[in-house]
Design a protein around this motif. Structure first.
Motif, mmCIF file in Angstrom:
data_model
loop_
_atom_site.group_PDB
_atom_site.id
_atom_site.type_symbol
_atom_site.label_atom_id
_atom_site.label_comp_id
_atom_site.label_asym_id
_atom_site.label_seq_id
_atom_site.Cartn_x
_atom_site.Cartn_y
_atom_site.Cartn_z
ATOM 1 N N UNK B 148 51.018 42.247 46.719
ATOM 2 C CA UNK B 148 50.016 43.232 46.285
ATOM 3 C C UNK B 148 50.489 44.652 46.575
ATOM 4 N N UNK B 152 51.055 47.586 44.105
ATOM 5 C CA UNK B 152 50.361 48.856 44.356
ATOM 6 C C UNK B 152 51.326 50.029 44.180
ATOM 7 N N UNK B 179 42.240 36.123 50.199
ATOM 8 C CA UNK B 179 42.180 37.587 50.390
ATOM 9 C C UNK B 179 43.110 38.302 49.411
ATOM 10 N N UNK B 180 44.295 37.730 49.261
ATOM 11 C CA UNK B 180 45.284 38.351 48.369
ATOM 12 C C UNK B 180 44.818 38.350 46.921
ATOM 13 N N UNK B 183 41.948 40.851 46.495
ATOM 14 C CA UNK B 183 42.358 42.260 46.459
ATOM 15 C C UNK B 183 43.113 42.589 45.169
ATOM 16 N N UNK B 186 40.483 43.012 42.623
ATOM 17 C CA UNK B 186 39.635 44.188 42.852
ATOM 18 C C UNK B 186 40.364 45.481 42.506
#
Lengths: 331, 382
Positions: B148, B152, B179-180, B183, B186
Motif C-alpha cells: 500500500x 501511495x 487492514x491492508x 486501506x 479506502x
C-alpha cells in the motif's frame, strides 16, 4: 556573542514545529495516521497541517495501525520519509508485527531500509487508564534494527524529531503526553534545532550519585535531586538518556565511574524494563567502581490503573526517588 | 469446483479459441512462447530445487507451486516495467516473469552469500526495487500493508504505476490482510490483489477456515469489484490481470481477482499431504495448467510438439548450468551476521559481541579504582 532571539515554546509546539519545518524543507516528508488531517490530531499536534500541506502529505487513514505502519514502510522503500502517528502509543500494539517483523528486519534481510518515524503520546499521569497511559519502550527493546527516542525537554523533542525524520532507520518516537503542555522553554526562533540520536545529556551535574532516567521522570528526578542537595548537601547527577536505542552507555558509565553509585528511574514497569539492561551494562563496565548496589525506582508491575489514588500509587514519585537516593548515598 | 469444471472445458476448446477479444488480442506468437517457457521454467526450476533438496543442498524448507504456475505467470506477464509486484510463497512464476533468474532462486534456497538476501533470509523474501519486487515475510498479510505504501508513493507522485500482489485463501484470513485491503480500498490505491483459492492452507482446508463459498464475495466488504478466473488457465488469468491493471492505472482503484486453483503438493517439502483426499488430487491433476496450455498451443497452431520439446530442453540445459554455478558459490562469511542491521555502519560496528567479552569504551579510564574505593561500605558495615 550576539544574543539569540527566542520564543516560549511548549513541548507540543516544539513537536509541531519540527514536523512543519521538516515538511517545508523536504517535500518527501509526509504524515499518515488517524484523525491527523481534518481533525488536526487527537492532541492537535497537526492542526492546520492539512491546509498547509494538502491531502497527499497529511493522510487520514482508517483505524488500522498495522496498515498505517505498513504503508509507511512501503513509502520509505520508495524514497519518501513517512511520519506515522499512533493516536496513543498504546495503539502501537496492533502494529507490532509490522514494526518488529517488517520494518526492523527489512534492511538486514533485503538491504532495503525503512527510514520512518512512528510517533505518539506515551506515559501516565493524565488519569487516562490502562490503554492511554502506557510506556511501551521495553516491548521493542529486544528488537535489533529499531531506534527509540524519548525526549523530556521541548528543545530535545524538536531537535530529536528532526533528526529522527532524517534517520535512515525506523525510529519510535515517544512523546510524553504529561509534558505536552506543561513543559515550556525558550527555544531559538532562528537557526536549526537539531539533536543527534544516541547522545544522552546531563540534566543536572553532581558527583555523589548518578540517576539515569528519561521522559517525564527527568523532571521528577531533578526535583528529587534538588531536595537532596538542599536538605542533605549531596550532589546528585541526573542523566537524561533522550535516546533509548542506541543507548549512550558511554555517558552512563563515565558518570557512574565518577560517582560510584547508580539509581535508575523509569515510568515503565520494573520487570524487563530498561533499568535491567542499564544495570547489566554498568555491571559489565563499571563494577569495580561501584560503592553500592544499583537500585531501580520504577512503576509497579501492574497495568496502569485509572483512579487518581491508584495511578499515583502506581507511578514513581519524587518521595520514592529521594528515599532511594538517600539509601544509596548512605550505603 | 463446479464453476471450475465448466471453465476447464472452455480452455480445452473445440477448435475455436475462446480468446478472441480483450487484452488477449495483443498477445502474439512470441508472447505465447514466452508464457510457455515461463510456465515450464517455473516447474522445472522447482523440480531442480527438489532434487538438490533431497541431496541436502537446500538450507531449510522448500515450497512449491505445482498446479498454481498459471496464476503466477499470467499475472507477472501482464505487468509493465515500473510496476511493482509482491509475490506470495507460491508465485515463483511471477518473479521469473519480472526478470528474476534461476540463479537468484537457487542462491536463495541454498543460502549463498551471493543471494539477493545475502544469506540472511530465505525463499523469495527478497526486495528488488530495480525489478519492482517487494518480498514477503512469513507473517502473512503484512506484505499487502507495505505494498500500500508503494502504491501511495505512486499516487503522491502522480505516476501511472500499479502494484500487484497475491494472497492464498489462508493468508486472506489474517488481520493485516483485512487492514491492508481496507486501506487500499479506502485510499483508492492502484492495487490488484489476486486471491488464490488453492483449497489448502498448510493442513487445513479453506472450507474449515472460512465461511466463504464464493470467494469473490469478500470484495464486497471492501467496496471493490472482484472477478473470478480459472487460475489454471494462463490466458484467462492474463486477461483478467491486464484488465484489473488497466483499471488501477486509470485511477479507478483496487480489483480483487479470485483465482480458482489447487495446491497439488503439501505445504512444503516435509509435508506429504496425507490429509488430502485422493479423488481431489486426481480430479485436479486432469486440469494441469501446463498440459492444458500445451494442448491449446498445439491445437491453435502456435506451437508443435517438437517446438515445445525444444523449449523444455533449452530450460533443462540452462538449469544444469545455473545449478552447477550456484552450488560452487560459498556461504556468506560468518561475520556478515552483524552487517547492515542499521543504516549507519558505525552502529553495526558497535553491536557488542556477546560471548563474554566486555567491549570497553575508548577514552574511558581503564585502570581500576584505587583500593580506597569501597572503604565507605566497609566502614559502614563494620
Amino acid at each position: 556573542m550576539a544574543s539569540v532571539e527566542t520564543r516560549e515554546t511548549t513541548y507540543l509546539t516544539a513537536i509541531r514545529e519540527a514536523l512543519q519545518e521538516e515538511m517545508r524543507a523536504d517535500e518527501t516528508v509526509f504524515m499518515l495516521g488517524e484523525d491527523i488531517g481534518v481533525y488536526g490530531g487527537a492532541f492537535k499536534v497537526t492542526e492546520g497541517f492539512l491546509e498547509e500541506f494538502g491531502p497527499d502529505r497529511v493522510i487520514d487513514t482508517p483505524i488500522s495501525e498495522a496498515a498505517i505502519v505498513g504503508a509507511a514502510i512501503g513509502a520509505a522503500h520508495m524514497g519518501l520519509k513517512p511520519v506515522a502517528e499512533m493516536q496513543f502509543i498504546d495503539f502501537i500494539a496492533p502494529a507490532f508485527d509490522m514494526i518488529v517483523n517488517f520494518a526492523a528486519k527489512s534492511r538486514y534481510r533485503t538491504g532495503i531500509g525503512a527510514g520512518l518515524v512512528i510517533r505518539g503520546p506515551c506515559g501516565a499521569g493524565a488519569r487516562s487508564g490502562p490503554f492511554h497511559s502506557q510506556s511501551v519502550e521495553s516491548y521493542f527493546a529486544n528488537v535489533p534494527g529499531l531506534k527509540m527516542v524519548a525526549p523530556a525537554r521541548a528543545y530535545d523533542a524538536k531537535g530529536l524529531l528532526r533528526a529522527s525524520i532524517r534517520d535512515p532507520d525506523p525510529v519510535l518516537f515517544f512523546e510524553h503526553k504529561f509534558l505536552y503542555r506543561r513543559i515550556k522553554e525558550e527555544l531559538p526562533t532562528e537557526g536549526e534545532v537539531l539533536v543527534p540520536l544516541g547522545e544522552a545529556r546531563t540534566h543536572r551535574p553532581g558527583n555523589d550519585l548518578t540517576i539515569v532516567t528519561y521522559g517525564a521522570m527527568v523532571f521528577k528526578s531533578a526535583d528529587a535531586a534538588d531536595r537532596v542537595a538542599a536538605e542533605d548537601g549531596s550532589e546528585v547527577e541526573v542523566i537524561d538518556l533522550r535516546t533509548l536505542r542506541p543507548l549512550d552507555t558511554k555517558t552512563i558509565v563515565e558518570s557512574v565511574r565518577r560517582t560510584g553509585r547508580l539509581l535508575i528511574v523509569h515510568e515503565a514497569p520494573r520487570f524487563g524494563g530498561f533499568a535491567g539492561e542499564i544495570t547489566a551494562q554498568v555491571c559489565e563496565e563499571a563494577f569495580e567502581w561501584l560503592d553500592a548496589p544499583i537500585r531501580r525506582v520504577t512503576a509497579i508491575d501492574t497495568p496502569v490503573p485509572y483512579a487518581p489514588t491508584l495511578e499515583d500509587y502506581y507511578l514513581p514519585g519524587e518521595e520514592d526517588i529521594v528515599s532511594a537516593a538517600r539509601w544509596l548515598l548512605a550505603y | 469446483m463446479q464453476v471450475t469444471r465448466e471453465r476447464r472445458s472452455l480452455a480445452r476448446g473445440s477448435g475455436i479459441s475462446p480468446y478472441q477479444d480483450g487484452h488477449l488480442k495483443t498477445l502474439d506468437r512470441r508472447d505465447m512462447r514466452s508464457l510457455y517457457r515461463l510456465l515450464w521454467l517455473t516447474r522445472a526450476l522447482e523440480e531442480r530445487l527438489e532434487i538438490i533438496f533431497k541431496q541436502g543442498q537446500v538450507v531449510g524448507g522448500l515450497y512449491r507451486s505445482l498446479g498454481q504456475e498459471a496464476t503466477a505467470v499470467g499475472c507477472g506477464y501482464a505487468l509493465s516495467a515500473g510496476d511493482w509486484i509482491a509475490p506470495s510463497i507460491r508465485d515463483l512464476g511471477a518473479l521469473l516473469a519480472r526478470g528474476i533468474e534461476p540463479h537468484d532462486i537457487l542462491r536463495q534456497y541454498t543460502a549463498r552469500g551471493t543471494s539477493l538476501c545475502a544469506g540472511k533470509d530465505n525463499t523469495n523474501h527478497f526486495t528488488v526495487p530495480e525489478l519492482g519486487i517487494l518480498g514477503p515475510i512469513s507473517p502473512l498479510g503484512t506484505q499487502l500493508c507495505v505494498l500500500n505504501g508503494v502504491a501511495l508513493s505512486f499516487r503522491t507522485r502522480r505516476e501511472p504505476r500499479v502494484c500487484f500482489t497475491f494472497q492464498g485463501d489462508g493468508a486472506s484470513r489474517t488481520g493485516t490482510s483485512h487492514e491492508g485491503l481496507a486501506m487500499a480500498a479506502a485510499l483508492n490505491l492502484p492495487i490488484v490483489v489476486v486471491l488464490q483459492h488453492n483449497r489448502w492452507s498448510f493442513g487445513t482446508p479453506s472450507t474449515a477456515e472460512a465461511a466463504v463459498e464464493n470467494w469473490a464475495d469478500v470484495a464486497g466488504a471492501y467496496g471493490v469489484p472482484a472477478v473470478t478466473v480459472d487460475g489454471n488457465d494462463v490466458l484467462q488469468v492474463y486477461d483478467a490481470a491486464a484488465q484489473a491493471i488497466a483499471r488501477a492505472r486509470a485511477g479507478d482503484g483496487m480489483t480483487i481477482i479470485v483465482s480458482e486453483t489447487y495446491r497439488m503438493l503439501g505445504h512444503a517439502q516435509h509435508d506429504a499431504q496425507r490429509y488430502v483426499p485422493d479423488e481431489e488430487l486426481i480430479a485436479w491433476r486432469d486440469h494441469d495448467p501446463i498440459r492444458s496450455f500445451e494442448t491449446y498451443l498445439v491445437e491453435f497452431g502456435f506451437e508443435s510438439e517438437t517446438s515445445l520439446a525444444e523449449v523444455r530442453a533449452e530450460v533443462a540445459a540452462a538449469l544444469d548450468v545455473a545449478t552447477d554455478e550456484v552450488l560452487a558459490e560459498p556461504y556468506p562469511a560468518p561475520g556478515e551476521a552483524r552487517s547492515r542491521v542499521y543504516g549507519n555502519a558505525e552502529l553495526d560496528a558497535a553491536i557488542p559481541w556477546t560471548r563474554g567479552e566486555v567491549p570497553g569504551y575508548e577514552g574511558l579510564v581503564t585502570a581500576r579504582p584505587s583500593a580506597t574505593r569501597g572503604t565507605t561500605r566497609q566502614s559502614q558495615g563494620a
